[in-house]
Write an enzyme that holds these catalytic residues in place. Structure first.
Site, PDB file in Angstrom:
ATOM      1  N   CYS A 139      -0.208 179.923  38.837  1.00 27.03           N
ATOM      2  CA  CYS A 139      -1.430 179.188  38.521  1.00 27.03           C
ATOM      3  C   CYS A 139      -1.328 178.457  37.189  1.00 27.03           C
ATOM      4  O   CYS A 139      -1.052 179.076  36.160  1.00 27.03           O
ATOM      5  CB  CYS A 139      -2.601 180.170  38.486  1.00 27.03           C
ATOM      6  SG  CYS A 139      -4.142 179.420  37.913  1.00 27.03           S
ATOM      7  N   TRP A 155      -6.866 187.252  44.512  1.00 26.59           N
ATOM      8  CA  TRP A 155      -5.498 187.483  44.070  1.00 26.59           C
ATOM      9  C   TRP A 155      -5.201 188.982  44.182  1.00 26.59           C
ATOM     10  O   TRP A 155      -6.092 189.811  44.019  1.00 26.59           O
ATOM     11  CB  TRP A 155      -5.335 187.060  42.612  1.00 26.59           C
ATOM     12  CG  TRP A 155      -5.483 185.593  42.371  1.00 26.59           C
ATOM     13  CD1 TRP A 155      -6.633 184.917  42.103  1.00 26.59           C
ATOM     14  CD2 TRP A 155      -4.435 184.611  42.369  1.00 26.59           C
ATOM     15  NE1 TRP A 155      -6.378 183.587  41.923  1.00 26.59           N
ATOM     16  CE2 TRP A 155      -5.039 183.371  42.082  1.00 26.59           C
ATOM     17  CE3 TRP A 155      -3.059 184.672  42.571  1.00 26.59           C
ATOM     18  CZ2 TRP A 155      -4.306 182.191  41.998  1.00 26.59           C
ATOM     19  CZ3 TRP A 155      -2.322 183.502  42.480  1.00 26.59           C
ATOM     20  CH2 TRP A 155      -2.940 182.279  42.201  1.00 26.59           C
ATOM     21  N   THR A 164     -10.888 184.145  40.073  1.00 24.78           N
ATOM     22  CA  THR A 164      -9.890 183.273  39.474  1.00 24.78           C
ATOM     23  C   THR A 164      -9.050 183.985  38.426  1.00 24.78           C
ATOM     24  O   THR A 164      -9.451 184.983  37.843  1.00 24.78           O
ATOM     25  CB  THR A 164     -10.576 182.063  38.818  1.00 24.78           C
ATOM     26  OG1 THR A 164     -11.480 182.521  37.801  1.00 24.78           O
ATOM     27  CG2 THR A 164     -11.358 181.251  39.844  1.00 24.78           C
ATOM     28  N   VAL A 165      -7.874 183.415  38.182  1.00 22.04           N
ATOM     29  CA  VAL A 165      -7.023 183.794  37.049  1.00 22.04           C
ATOM     30  C   VAL A 165      -6.929 182.577  36.138  1.00 22.04           C
ATOM     31  O   VAL A 165      -7.014 181.442  36.621  1.00 22.04           O
ATOM     32  CB  VAL A 165      -5.615 184.225  37.517  1.00 22.04           C
ATOM     33  CG1 VAL A 165      -5.653 185.569  38.193  1.00 22.04           C
ATOM     34  CG2 VAL A 165      -4.969 183.193  38.429  1.00 22.04           C
ATOM     35  N   TYR A 205      -5.731 167.848  41.419  1.00 20.18           N
ATOM     36  CA  TYR A 205      -6.490 168.567  42.440  1.00 20.18           C
ATOM     37  C   TYR A 205      -7.459 167.634  43.171  1.00 20.18           C
ATOM     38  O   TYR A 205      -7.694 167.789  44.371  1.00 20.18           O
ATOM     39  CB  TYR A 205      -7.249 169.740  41.819  1.00 20.18           C
ATOM     40  CG  TYR A 205      -6.366 170.910  41.486  1.00 20.18           C
ATOM     41  CD1 TYR A 205      -6.181 171.954  42.388  1.00 20.18           C
ATOM     42  CD2 TYR A 205      -5.688 170.972  40.265  1.00 20.18           C
ATOM     43  CE1 TYR A 205      -5.359 173.028  42.093  1.00 20.18           C
ATOM     44  CE2 TYR A 205      -4.858 172.039  39.964  1.00 20.18           C
ATOM     45  CZ  TYR A 205      -4.699 173.060  40.880  1.00 20.18           C
ATOM     46  OH  TYR A 205      -3.872 174.122  40.589  1.00 20.18           O
TER      47      TYR A 205
END
Length: 337
Positions: free
Chosen positions: A57, A90, A124-125, A188
């Protein structure tokens, strides 16, 4: 490493990424901060927090670079998720038994739910987790790295660089704002566009910004000032993924990074700087994008290329001057993520 991914369709990511015409990123993050004065209830404290990332990521990659450059490894432990995930979360599939060895959980989702049951937004990370409670403190990735620089100074290594120097903050913030909207998130907007019109507009915006950066970096070694700053970290994590995934997978294909002389030399310069290239894992980067984004790649076939050997070739940027670490020194300890 052989990347494994589940064939379970119950939690498929199809329809999760391309959801409309123009892609809009949800930027509503958990804004709690860890500070010296504990204004939000979380004091800076060595050993208390765990930074959870994924090597794949780009948003998480920023935090691994900054943590390493500043020498925060002993103060903030790190948990590394695997490169692939389903629609839920994740996962810690790289660890023995599929459990994070400190948090004892199989999914990052568990730490979010510990903070907010049935947390409704994306899991999210990067995420910083309070180890004693097992709950996420924050996933506000732009603020996490700034706080590493400004709030965690007591735990910086000797020789740590000034990544967010006060005299340059206004310019760094201005550059970062454009790089985020047009480049970091711009790729993105191309990749997840749901219409030709949205894609065309995103494509034009992205390459207008890359042309601006190409011109800017033709005459100066770093984005702001004569040393590495937060601005370089944020741009690097997109550039290092550009030819491997964004050019083909996200259709950002006017040209490759290797065809933009200043940007390509700049990216190689950073890649060869301790703290940058030694935190890159191209295999996991490609696995994440090509396997997880079923909307774009339903076969989940991961390409073998491109050739990565060019990243270690001479870049010639020394002629522009600059001092990578300013009055500081490069990190020397082994990489743990």
């Amino acid at each position: 490493m052989d990347i494994q991914h589940s064939a379970n369709t119950e939690f498929s990511t199809r329809g999760a990424y391309v959801t409309g015409s123009e892609y809009t990123r949800d930027t509503n993050y958990i804004e709690t901060r860890i500070t010296r004065n504990a204004a939000d209830g979380y004091p800076v404290e060595a050993g208390r927090y765990r930074l959870v990332v994924a090597r794949a990521c780009p948003w998480a990659h920023r935090s691994t670079i900054v943590r390493r450059l500043l020498g925060l490894e002993d103060a903030i432990s790190i948990g590394v998720c695997g490169p692939t995930h389903d629609a839920r979360s994740w996962t810690f599939d790289l660890d023995p038994g599929g459990l994070d060895p400190v948090l004892g959980i199989p999914r990052l989702q568990d730490a979010y739910f510990k903070r907010t049951p049935n947390y409704p937004r994306g899991i999210t990370v990067p995420a910083v987790v309070d180890v004693p409670s097992g709950a996420v403190v924050t996933n506000n990735f732009p603020q996490i790295t700034l706080d590493f620089s400004t709030e965690w100074g007591a735990f910086h290594r000797d020789g740590a660089p000034a990544l967010y120097p006060e005299a340059l903050r206004e310019e760094i913030d201005t550059v970062n704002a454009r790089v985020f909207t047009e480049v970091n998130n711009g790729v993105y907007r191309c990749g997840f566009a749901g219409s030709q019109e949205a894609y065309d507009a995103a494509y034009d915006r992205l390459f207008t910004a890359l042309d601006w950066l190409e011109e800017r970096l033709a005459t100066q070694r770093y984005l702001v000032g004569d040393t590495i700053t937060e601005a370089d970290v944020r741009l690097f994590t997109t550039l290092v993924r550009f030819d491997a995934v964004y050019h083909g997978h996200f259709k950002c294909n006017r040209n490759k990074l290797i065809e933009m002389p200043a940007l390509w030399a700049y990216a190689r310069d950073l890649y060869q700087t301790p703290g940058f290239g030694d935190t890159v894992n191209f295999e996991q980067i490609k696995a994440h994008y090509y396997i997880v984004h079923e909307d774009l790649n339903p076969t989940q076939i991961v390409p073998k290329g491109p050739d990565e050997s060019g990243w270690t070739t001479p870049h010639g940027r020394e002629v522009l001057g600059g001092r990578p670490f300013g009055d500081g020194t490069p990190p020397t300890r082994p990489v743990d993520a």
